[in-house]
Scaffold this active site. Structure first.
Site, PDB file in Angstrom:
ATOM      1  N   LYS A   1      39.812  32.117  35.155  1.00  0.00           N
ATOM      2  CA  LYS A   1      40.574  32.312  36.297  1.00  0.00           C
ATOM      3  C   LYS A   1      41.062  31.087  37.104  1.00  0.00           C
ATOM      4  O   LYS A   1      42.248  30.714  37.676  1.00  0.00           O
ATOM      5  CB  LYS A   1      40.131  33.404  37.243  1.00  0.00           C
ATOM      6  CG  LYS A   1      41.143  33.590  38.537  1.00  0.00           C
ATOM      7  CD  LYS A   1      40.506  34.932  39.403  1.00  0.00           C
ATOM      8  CE  LYS A   1      39.249  34.284  40.124  1.00  0.00           C
ATOM      9  NZ  LYS A   1      39.483  33.447  41.113  1.00  0.00           N
TER      10      LYS A   1
ATOM     11  N   ASP B   1      43.041  37.474  38.740  1.00  0.00           N
ATOM     12  CA  ASP B   1      42.151  37.985  39.629  1.00  0.00           C
ATOM     13  C   ASP B   1      42.213  39.402  40.048  1.00  0.00           C
ATOM     14  O   ASP B   1      43.020  40.167  39.505  1.00  0.00           O
ATOM     15  CB  ASP B   1      42.587  37.161  40.981  1.00  0.00           C
ATOM     16  CG  ASP B   1      43.773  37.369  41.565  1.00  0.00           C
ATOM     17  OD1 ASP B   1      44.532  38.217  41.130  1.00  0.00           O
ATOM     18  OD2 ASP B   1      44.264  36.724  42.519  1.00  0.00           O
TER      19      ASP B   1
END
Length: 216
Positions: A137, A156
């Site tokens: 991420k 996320d």
């Protein structure tokens, strides 16, 4: 029918924010052209983000810059600032110092190479190998913030929640293994193709819908 309704809702919201999103992505591209220090600032921001609020992380980077600590501060000095802004401040301070020492030679030449050599997928992989504290991420987030996020997803909680809401994924994952991350990224890519919205645009749209602001 519900999926079609959800798609129509996304498209309607996108049309309202499309120009703003496009402008923000152009700003990210300009950041990527500013040089090594600008790249390191964005990398540092992304190192701070795990389990912490993006707005607070941005405030932390601004304070570190203002006090001359981002590029010269010790781990202890940086941790003192981060303790008020992020979780795991000691670990993240250590990651920042290590990244600065490893990548900062010759005007952050290695960071430039890691960022811009090869495809976005290759760059993401190399960043994860070379920068402690950076996962899937965070590497995706950093690349998007310097203009290289046209084909990769920043998975996320805001994005995952909206992918679930609009039927792109069946359930929220309990954890994101590399295999699971890539699977969901592929599903998001297909969802974007069905809508005719670039993946980087949809990311900012979902984030804005959750937070009320197109940020980074």
């Amino acid at each position: 029918m519900e999926k079609q309704k959800g798609s129509a809702e996304v498209l309607e919201k996108y049309e309202k924010r499309k120009n703003e999103i496009t402008e923000r992505l152009l700003q990210f591209e300009l950041t990527g052209k500013k040089g090594g220090t600008a790249l390191f600032e964005e990398l540092s921001f992304c190192i701070l983000t795990p389990q912490s609020k993006a707005f607070s992380c941005d405030e932390a980077i601004r304070e570190l810059k203002k006090k001359g600590l981002l590029f010269k501060g010790s781990g202890e000095e940086i941790a003192a600032i981060l303790s008020k802004k992020t979780r795991f401040h000691n670990n993240k301070a250590a990651y920042l110092v290590e990244a600065r020492e490893k990548l900062g030679v010759d005007g952050f030449a290695l960071l430039k190479k890691l960022t811009f050599d090869g495809s976005e997928y290759h760059a993401r992989s190399e960043l994860m190998k070379n920068v402690k504290g950076i996962g899937w991420k965070e590497a995706s987030h950093y690349l998007r913030n310097v203009g290289r996020g046209s084909s990769i997803a920043i998975l996320d909680r805001h994005i995952l929640k909206n992918l679930r809401r609009h039927g792109a994924i069946g359930r929220l994952p309990k954890s994101l293994t590399p295999k699971r991350y890539l699977q969901i990224e592929k599903r998001m890519e297909k969802f974007c193709e069905s809508l005719g919205i670039p993946i980087g645009h949809l990311d900012l749209l979902f984030w804005a819908e959750e937070t009320g602001k197109i940020f980074k």
